[in-house]
Design a protein around this motif. Structure first.
Motif, mmCIF file in Angstrom:
data_model
loop_
_atom_site.group_PDB
_atom_site.id
_atom_site.type_symbol
_atom_site.label_atom_id
_atom_site.label_comp_id
_atom_site.label_asym_id
_atom_site.label_seq_id
_atom_site.Cartn_x
_atom_site.Cartn_y
_atom_site.Cartn_z
ATOM 1 N N TYR A 1 0.942 -1.312 -0.013
ATOM 2 C CA TYR A 1 -0.052 -0.017 0.111
ATOM 3 C C TYR A 1 0.791 1.207 -0.114
ATOM 4 O O TYR A 1 1.797 1.262 0.701
ATOM 5 N N TRP A 2 0.510 2.074 -0.953
ATOM 6 C CA TRP A 2 1.358 3.327 -1.009
ATOM 7 C C TRP A 2 0.586 4.599 -0.296
ATOM 8 O O TRP A 2 -0.636 4.696 -0.605
ATOM 9 N N VAL A 3 1.243 5.514 0.590
ATOM 10 C CA VAL A 3 0.697 6.682 0.892
ATOM 11 C C VAL A 3 1.426 7.831 0.325
ATOM 12 O O VAL A 3 2.854 7.802 0.647
ATOM 13 N N ASN A 4 0.811 8.486 -0.450
ATOM 14 C CA ASN A 4 1.693 9.777 -1.047
ATOM 15 C C ASN A 4 1.512 11.023 -0.183
ATOM 16 O O ASN A 4 0.519 11.242 0.180
ATOM 17 N N GLU A 5 2.508 12.027 0.007
ATOM 18 C CA GLU A 5 2.387 12.995 0.800
ATOM 19 C C GLU A 5 1.485 13.987 0.240
ATOM 20 O O GLU A 5 1.196 14.964 0.882
ATOM 21 N N LYS A 6 1.260 13.934 -1.063
ATOM 22 C CA LYS A 6 0.381 15.001 -1.675
ATOM 23 C C LYS A 6 -1.021 15.142 -1.555
ATOM 24 O O LYS A 6 -1.735 15.832 -1.669
ATOM 25 N N PHE A 7 -1.391 13.614 -1.269
ATOM 26 C CA PHE A 7 -2.769 13.233 -0.773
ATOM 27 C C PHE A 7 -3.148 12.500 0.206
ATOM 28 O O PHE A 7 -3.721 11.635 0.589
ATOM 29 N N PRO A 8 -2.719 13.214 1.545
ATOM 30 C CA PRO A 8 -2.970 13.013 3.071
ATOM 31 C C PRO A 8 -4.355 12.735 3.072
ATOM 32 O O PRO A 8 -4.495 11.178 3.660
ATOM 33 N N ALA A 9 -5.485 13.130 2.562
ATOM 34 C CA ALA A 9 -6.846 12.888 2.882
ATOM 35 C C ALA A 9 -7.137 11.286 2.442
ATOM 36 O O ALA A 9 -8.184 10.924 2.962
ATOM 37 N N MET A 10 -6.742 11.029 1.319
ATOM 38 C CA MET A 10 -6.971 9.775 0.804
ATOM 39 C C MET A 10 -6.771 8.383 1.639
ATOM 40 O O MET A 10 -7.234 7.598 1.515
ATOM 41 N N HIS A 11 -5.882 8.896 2.759
ATOM 42 C CA HIS A 11 -5.445 7.881 3.513
ATOM 43 C C HIS A 11 -5.877 7.784 4.960
ATOM 44 O O HIS A 11 -5.457 7.519 5.938
ATOM 45 N N ARG A 12 -6.937 8.609 5.133
ATOM 46 C CA ARG A 12 -7.485 9.121 6.539
ATOM 47 C C ARG A 12 -7.834 7.640 7.287
ATOM 48 O O ARG A 12 -7.642 7.702 8.385
#
Length: 125
Positions: free
Chosen positions: A60-71
């Motif tokens: 699973y990838w967490v990108n710093e530009k889209f933090p809300a996607m990983h809430r």
């Protein structure tokens, strides 16, 4: 060229049955995103629920530009919901190894036709 296909490599290609499972974090690392403009936290999980999915790894990838996607992942790791009115800081680091969460595993079909396992939602265990 000599190529070794590990047991984990083989398990990574196994298509999981969709549904809620328990995942354990087996590793966390940082890497430069494909666009070379941001960073990803790459989280390796292992399905530890008993049944046909047990032992299947999921990345699973967490990108710093889209933090809300990983809430939902952040809330699962924190153990509950976060306020909409306040910022939430979270450190994706190797210290997360061994932590467990509930996850809804889904199957996505790539343009190549290959089916891959993904997670569309997390919950605290």
């Amino acid at each position: 060229m000599k190529l070794t296909v590990t047991s984990e490599d083989k398990k990574r290609t196994k298509v999981a049955q969709p549904g809620w499972v328990t995942l354990e974090i087996t590793g966390v690392k940082d890497e430069l995103a494909k666009d070379r403009q941001s960073m990803n936290a790459v989280i390796d999980f292992l399905i530890v629920s008993s049944g046909t999915n047990e032992g299947i790894p999921i990345r699973y990838w967490v990108n710093e530009k889209f933090p809300a996607m990983h809430r939902s992942l952040i809330e699962a790791l924190l153990g509950g919901s976060t306020s909409d009115d306040e910022a939430t800081a979270f450190d994706f680091s190797p210290t997360l190894k061994g932590r467990k969460v509930l996850a809804n595993v889904v199957n996505n079909k790539l343009d190549s036709g290959r089916i891959v396992n993904n997670v569309d939602e997390f919950k605290p265990l």
